[in-house]
Motif scaffolding. Structure first.
Motif, PDB file in Angstrom:
ATOM      1  N   LEU A  57       0.841  -1.185   0.000  1.00  0.00           N
ATOM      2  CA  LEU A  57       0.000   0.000   0.000  1.00  0.00           C
ATOM      3  C   LEU A  57       0.880   1.240   0.000  1.00  0.00           C
ATOM      4  CD1 LEU A  57      -2.631  -1.143   2.588  1.00  0.00           C
ATOM      5  CD2 LEU A  57      -2.767  -1.232   0.115  1.00  0.00           C
ATOM      6  N   GLY A  58       0.517   2.198  -0.805  1.00  0.00           N
ATOM      7  CA  GLY A  58       1.280   3.442  -0.853  1.00  0.00           C
ATOM      8  C   GLY A  58       2.495   3.320  -1.748  1.00  0.00           C
ATOM      9  N   GLU A  59       3.405   4.273  -1.595  1.00  0.00           N
ATOM     10  CA  GLU A  59       4.584   4.300  -2.449  1.00  0.00           C
ATOM     11  C   GLU A  59       5.763   3.653  -1.754  1.00  0.00           C
ATOM     12  OE1 GLU A  59       5.451   8.218  -3.774  1.00  0.00           O
ATOM     13  OE2 GLU A  59       3.394   8.625  -4.342  1.00  0.00           O
ATOM     14  N   ARG A  60       6.701   3.205  -2.549  1.00  0.00           N
ATOM     15  CA  ARG A  60       7.946   2.680  -2.005  1.00  0.00           C
ATOM     16  C   ARG A  60       8.795   3.856  -1.535  1.00  0.00           C
ATOM     17  NH1 ARG A  60       9.775  -2.625  -3.770  1.00  0.00           N
ATOM     18  NH2 ARG A  60       8.085  -3.597  -4.888  1.00  0.00           N
ATOM     19  N   PRO A  61       9.643   3.630  -0.562  1.00  0.00           N
ATOM     20  CA  PRO A  61      10.501   4.730  -0.126  1.00  0.00           C
ATOM     21  C   PRO A  61      11.462   5.131  -1.243  1.00  0.00           C
ATOM     22  CG  PRO A  61      11.108   2.669   0.956  1.00  0.00           C
ATOM     23  CD  PRO A  61       9.859   2.409   0.174  1.00  0.00           C
ATOM     24  N   ALA A  62      11.831   6.393  -1.240  1.00  0.00           N
ATOM     25  CA  ALA A  62      12.747   6.894  -2.263  1.00  0.00           C
ATOM     26  C   ALA A  62      14.112   6.233  -2.094  1.00  0.00           C
ATOM     27  CB  ALA A  62      12.883   8.403  -2.136  1.00  0.00           C
ATOM     28  N   PRO A  63      14.799   5.954  -3.191  1.00  0.00           N
ATOM     29  CA  PRO A  63      16.117   5.344  -3.073  1.00  0.00           C
ATOM     30  C   PRO A  63      17.093   6.298  -2.385  1.00  0.00           C
ATOM     31  CG  PRO A  63      15.682   6.005  -5.333  1.00  0.00           C
ATOM     32  CD  PRO A  63      14.425   6.220  -4.563  1.00  0.00           C
ATOM     33  N   ARG A  64      18.046   5.705  -1.667  1.00  0.00           N
ATOM     34  CA  ARG A  64      19.036   6.531  -0.987  1.00  0.00           C
ATOM     35  C   ARG A  64      19.929   7.197  -2.021  1.00  0.00           C
ATOM     36  NH1 ARG A  64      21.586   2.586   3.350  1.00  0.00           N
ATOM     37  NH2 ARG A  64      23.086   2.661   1.687  1.00  0.00           N
ATOM     38  N   MET A  65      20.224   8.452  -1.806  1.00  0.00           N
ATOM     39  CA  MET A  65      21.094   9.190  -2.708  1.00  0.00           C
ATOM     40  C   MET A  65      22.323   9.655  -1.936  1.00  0.00           C
ATOM     41  SD  MET A  65      19.491   8.882  -5.482  1.00  0.00           S
ATOM     42  CE  MET A  65      20.206  10.002  -6.639  1.00  0.00           C
ATOM     43  N   ASP A  66      23.004   8.714  -1.281  1.00  0.00           N
ATOM     44  CA  ASP A  66      24.168   9.059  -0.468  1.00  0.00           C
ATOM     45  C   ASP A  66      25.473   8.612  -1.116  1.00  0.00           C
ATOM     46  OD1 ASP A  66      23.905   6.351  -0.251  1.00  0.00           O
ATOM     47  OD2 ASP A  66      23.779   6.300   1.932  1.00  0.00           O
ATOM     48  N   GLY A  67      25.417   8.220  -2.375  1.00  0.00           N
ATOM     49  CA  GLY A  67      26.606   7.761  -3.072  1.00  0.00           C
ATOM     50  C   GLY A  67      26.695   6.250  -3.144  1.00  0.00           C
ATOM     51  N   SER A  68      25.990   5.549  -2.278  1.00  0.00           N
ATOM     52  CA  SER A  68      26.069   4.092  -2.272  1.00  0.00           C
ATOM     53  C   SER A  68      25.393   3.479  -3.494  1.00  0.00           C
ATOM     54  CB  SER A  68      25.446   3.519  -1.003  1.00  0.00           C
ATOM     55  OG  SER A  68      24.061   3.784  -0.975  1.00  0.00           O
ATOM     56  N   GLU A  69      24.517   4.234  -4.171  1.00  0.00           N
ATOM     57  CA  GLU A  69      23.840   3.706  -5.354  1.00  0.00           C
ATOM     58  C   GLU A  69      24.819   3.491  -6.509  1.00  0.00           C
ATOM     59  OE1 GLU A  69      23.690   8.128  -5.522  1.00  0.00           O
ATOM     60  OE2 GLU A  69      23.138   6.689  -3.992  1.00  0.00           O
ATOM     61  N   GLN A  70      26.017   4.083  -6.431  1.00  0.00           N
ATOM     62  CA  GLN A  70      27.018   3.934  -7.486  1.00  0.00           C
ATOM     63  C   GLN A  70      27.896   2.696  -7.294  1.00  0.00           C
ATOM     64  OE1 GLN A  70      29.219   7.561  -7.459  1.00  0.00           O
ATOM     65  NE2 GLN A  70      27.497   8.809  -8.135  1.00  0.00           N
ATOM     66  N   LEU A  71      27.806   2.071  -6.145  1.00  0.00           N
ATOM     67  CA  LEU A  71      28.652   0.911  -5.860  1.00  0.00           C
ATOM     68  C   LEU A  71      28.230  -0.299  -6.679  1.00  0.00           C
ATOM     69  CD1 LEU A  71      28.842   1.188  -1.971  1.00  0.00           C
ATOM     70  CD2 LEU A  71      30.611   1.831  -3.613  1.00  0.00           C
ATOM     71  N   THR A  72      29.204  -1.073  -7.102  1.00  0.00           N
ATOM     72  CA  THR A  72      28.921  -2.311  -7.818  1.00  0.00           C
ATOM     73  C   THR A  72      28.583  -3.400  -6.802  1.00  0.00           C
ATOM     74  OG1 THR A  72      31.214  -3.075  -7.740  1.00  0.00           O
ATOM     75  CG2 THR A  72      30.597  -1.664  -9.613  1.00  0.00           C
ATOM     76  N   PRO A  73      28.000  -4.495  -7.243  1.00  0.00           N
ATOM     77  CA  PRO A  73      27.730  -5.595  -6.310  1.00  0.00           C
ATOM     78  C   PRO A  73      29.006  -6.134  -5.644  1.00  0.00           C
ATOM     79  CG  PRO A  73      26.442  -5.876  -8.307  1.00  0.00           C
ATOM     80  CD  PRO A  73      27.357  -4.713  -8.538  1.00  0.00           C
ATOM     81  N   ALA A  74      30.097  -6.165  -6.375  1.00  0.00           N
ATOM     82  CA  ALA A  74      31.363  -6.638  -5.793  1.00  0.00           C
ATOM     83  C   ALA A  74      31.828  -5.699  -4.680  1.00  0.00           C
ATOM     84  CB  ALA A  74      32.434  -6.739  -6.871  1.00  0.00           C
ATOM     85  N   GLU A  75      31.655  -4.386  -4.894  1.00  0.00           N
ATOM     86  CA  GLU A  75      32.050  -3.415  -3.870  1.00  0.00           C
ATOM     87  C   GLU A  75      31.139  -3.516  -2.652  1.00  0.00           C
ATOM     88  OE1 GLU A  75      33.855  -0.099  -7.006  1.00  0.00           O
ATOM     89  OE2 GLU A  75      31.757   0.023  -6.355  1.00  0.00           O
ATOM     90  N   ARG A  76      29.863  -3.748  -2.865  1.00  0.00           N
ATOM     91  CA  ARG A  76      28.939  -3.922  -1.742  1.00  0.00           C
ATOM     92  C   ARG A  76      29.310  -5.175  -0.928  1.00  0.00           C
ATOM     93  NH1 ARG A  76      24.373  -0.587  -2.513  1.00  0.00           N
ATOM     94  NH2 ARG A  76      24.196   0.130  -4.661  1.00  0.00           N
ATOM     95  N   SER A  77      29.652  -6.233  -1.642  1.00  0.00           N
ATOM     96  CA  SER A  77      30.048  -7.473  -0.979  1.00  0.00           C
ATOM     97  C   SER A  77      31.339  -7.274  -0.181  1.00  0.00           C
ATOM     98  CB  SER A  77      30.230  -8.570  -2.026  1.00  0.00           C
ATOM     99  OG  SER A  77      30.685  -9.743  -1.433  1.00  0.00           O
ATOM    100  N   ALA A  78      32.270  -6.525  -0.755  1.00  0.00           N
ATOM    101  CA  ALA A  78      33.539  -6.262  -0.060  1.00  0.00           C
ATOM    102  C   ALA A  78      33.299  -5.469   1.224  1.00  0.00           C
ATOM    103  CB  ALA A  78      34.490  -5.512  -0.981  1.00  0.00           C
TER     104      ALA A  78
END
Length: 191
Positions: A110-131
């Motif tokens: 119900l309602g809208e999804r929360p806005a994506p975080r815009m703190d720079g973490s959206e630029q990380l690759t999956p490998a960087e997130r895993s690291a």
């Protein structure tokens, strides 16, 4: 309840049912096939024989006389069967409750999804997130944070500090790979 008298059918009443004649000029064949009169009167029909209904259908253009914008509006209205629609959860006291066992949407859909975080973490690759997870860090972080945490984990998991344990050696390899990935990361400030 009073009885109704029904008049018995006679031989002339039970004769052949009503037969339509083809509406094409000069045609006297039976009009068995129906075709709509116009776009505005789709429930009113013209009756033709097979040959003439085929000709009528070839020439029929539902959108005749409409411009491109009117055609587009017509198509958009047809996607919802020309019925009113409301966004989910805005009609009838909050809308239906949707079972969402995996938590794929907020508040069970119900309602809208929360806005994506815009703190720079959206630029990380999956490998960087895993690291980042391997080094047990959280975003935001800097290269100095990564280096400091790397030193702590190397001291903790080095095989010499753990009596040559094979598990410690494997964990150290994983930490080294994660550190190499994050050192090459362009998204971390040098700070």
């Amino acid at each position: 309840m009073p009885k109704r008298r029904t008049k018995p059918l006679t031989a002339t009443d039970a004769a052949a049912p009503f037969q339509r004649v083809c509406e094409a000029p000069g045609c006297r064949l039976q009009g068995e096939y129906r075709a709509p009169r116009s776009r505005d009167r789709l429930n009113e029909y013209r009756w033709f024989c097979l040959e003439h209904v085929r000709d009528y259908n070839k020439k029929w253009d539902y959108f005749a006389g409409l411009d491109a914008e009117q055609i587009e509006q017509h198509i958009r209205a047809d996607t919802t069967w020309r019925r009113p629609v409301w966004p989910l959860g805005t009609r009838g006291g909050g809308g239906p409750r949707i079972n969402d066992p995996f938590g794929l949407s907020d508040d069970a859909g119900l309602g809208e999804r929360p806005a994506p975080r815009m703190d720079g973490s959206e630029q990380l690759t999956p490998a960087e997130r895993s690291a980042i997870e391997v080094l047990e860090l959280s975003w935001p972080l800097t290269q100095a944070d990564v280096k400091s945490r790397y030193k702590e984990l190397v001291k903790l998991h080095h095989p010499d500090a753990n009596g040559g344990a094979r598990e410690a050696e494997e964990k150290l390899k994983e930490i080294n790979a994660a550190y190499s990935t994050l050192r090459a990361c362009d998204h971390l400030p040098a700070d």
